[in-house]
Design an enzyme around this catalytic site. Structure first.
Site, PDB file in Angstrom:
ATOM      1  N   HIS A 248       0.832  -1.201   0.000  1.00 22.53           N
ATOM      2  CA  HIS A 248       0.000   0.000   0.000  1.00 22.53           C
ATOM      3  C   HIS A 248       0.868   1.253   0.000  1.00 22.53           C
ATOM      4  O   HIS A 248       0.459   2.303  -0.504  1.00 22.53           O
ATOM      5  CB  HIS A 248      -0.940  -0.006   1.203  1.00 22.53           C
ATOM      6  N   ARG A 251       1.509   2.114  -3.454  1.00 25.75           N
ATOM      7  CA  ARG A 251       0.319   2.784  -4.010  1.00 25.75           C
ATOM      8  C   ARG A 251       0.339   4.269  -3.620  1.00 25.75           C
ATOM      9  O   ARG A 251       0.121   5.144  -4.470  1.00 25.75           O
ATOM     10  CB  ARG A 251      -0.932   2.096  -3.480  1.00 25.75           C
ATOM     11  N   TYR A 283      -3.341  13.029  -1.045  1.00 24.42           N
ATOM     12  CA  TYR A 283      -2.025  13.017  -1.674  1.00 24.42           C
ATOM     13  C   TYR A 283      -1.551  14.416  -2.019  1.00 24.42           C
ATOM     14  O   TYR A 283      -0.344  14.645  -2.137  1.00 24.42           O
ATOM     15  CB  TYR A 283      -2.046  12.127  -2.918  1.00 24.42           C
TER      16      TYR A 283
END
Length: 302
Positions: A248, A251, A283
């Site tokens: 993750h 990702r 993000y």
């Protein structure tokens, strides 16, 4: 467990899987939360969900807070209870939903740890170097890391890929995401080359039970998420300054680096398979956080 509760949970499990299309993992989490609620209620002398009141639900959450449960856990259990009780009302199992005014603490927003672009390059170079020994598992691990970082797909999505899901002519992969939603995700030339190398040696691991799975373990079975996590952690352990991330984390890194490179937020949302743009926006905070750190280190008046 009371027989009534067992039958109730069985019916709710069918609803989650058949009607709402929840994954087995998500269903287990929901059912675990509801078992916790029913056990708490039974300890308070409440044996029927129709007797639950808003005060009982608040007491349940309060008891978890007093026991030191994380805010995220309490928020998730509150959401599970609301979903369950709404279903119970809609199916006529209770007269009224007592959770309508249930408020849980907001989750604390944590910025995910990510690799720097240089660290990501070092990781993938290391995977490529190790794959030169021609061990098919090392070739597979290189392809896994390249695809995870190139596409930003979830580890469960990667483990579920079949050979036909990858289109090397178009450099895209067909992914079945959360809620059984399908999406097409692009990847770059390095991931294509790594996948081509893996597909050239995949037959060495194929067994009668392998089926169409893209990635295989040593015994020829479809690779599972645990094996993927182990491969990522093991390779990262050779980079002493890099954070210890799992799949993750790759990702998160992919999404952050896309935005740092100027990608549109909605495009990143589509690649990641987020239902809401708000989920993708975290993000942007990661990128701003890095920008501020760089500013503070470099500017004489920071």
């Amino acid at each position: 467990m009371l027989e009534e509760h067992a039958e109730l949970l069985h019916a709710y499990a069918r609803h989650l899987g058949a009607e709402r299309g929840r994954s087995a993992h998500t269903s287990r989490a929901y059912l675990g939360d509801i078992r916790h609620l029913l056990a708490f209620a039974a300890a308070q002398g409440i044996d029927t969900i129709g007797d639950l009141r808003i005060g009982d639900l608040r007491s349940w959450l309060g008891a978890q807070a007093d026991a030191g449960a994380a805010r995220a856990t309490i928020a998730r259990r509150a959401a599970s209870a609301r979903t369950f009780l709404r279903w119970a009302e809609h199916t006529g199992r209770i007269a009224a939903d007592p959770s309508l005014r249930l408020v849980a603490p907001k989750r604390q927003a944590h910025l995910p740890e990510v690799l720097r672009q240089g660290e990501a390059s070092q990781l993938l170079d290391l995977a490529a170097t190790r794959a030169d020994d021609d061990d098919p598992i090392h070739v597979r691990d290189r392809a896994i890391l390249e695809l995870l970082y190139a596409s930003g797909i979830r580890v469960g999505e990667l483990a579920g890929l079949d050979v036909d899901d990858v289109d090397l002519a178009q450099d895209v992969v067909r992914v079945l995401g959360k809620g059984a939603k399908e999406r097409i995700v692009p990847f770059g030339a390095p991931a294509r080359r790594a996948l081509e190398s893996w597909l050239a040696v995949r037959s060495r691991l194929v067994r009668d039970h392998s089926g169409p799975a893209l990635f295989l373990g040593r015994r020829g079975r479809r690779v599972d998420t645990r094996q993927v996590r182990s491969a990522v952690h093991e390779l990262l352990s050779h980079l002493p300054d890099a954070p210890d991330l799992g799949p993750h984390g790759l990702r998160h890194s992919a999404a952050t680096h896309l935005l740092e490179g100027g990608a549109d937020l909605r495009m990143v949302q589509e690649i990641l398979g987020h239902a809401s743009l708000a989920t993708t926006q975290i993000y942007t905070h990661v990128s701003v956080d890095r920008l501020r750190r760089s500013y503070e280190q470099a500017h004489p008046r920071a």
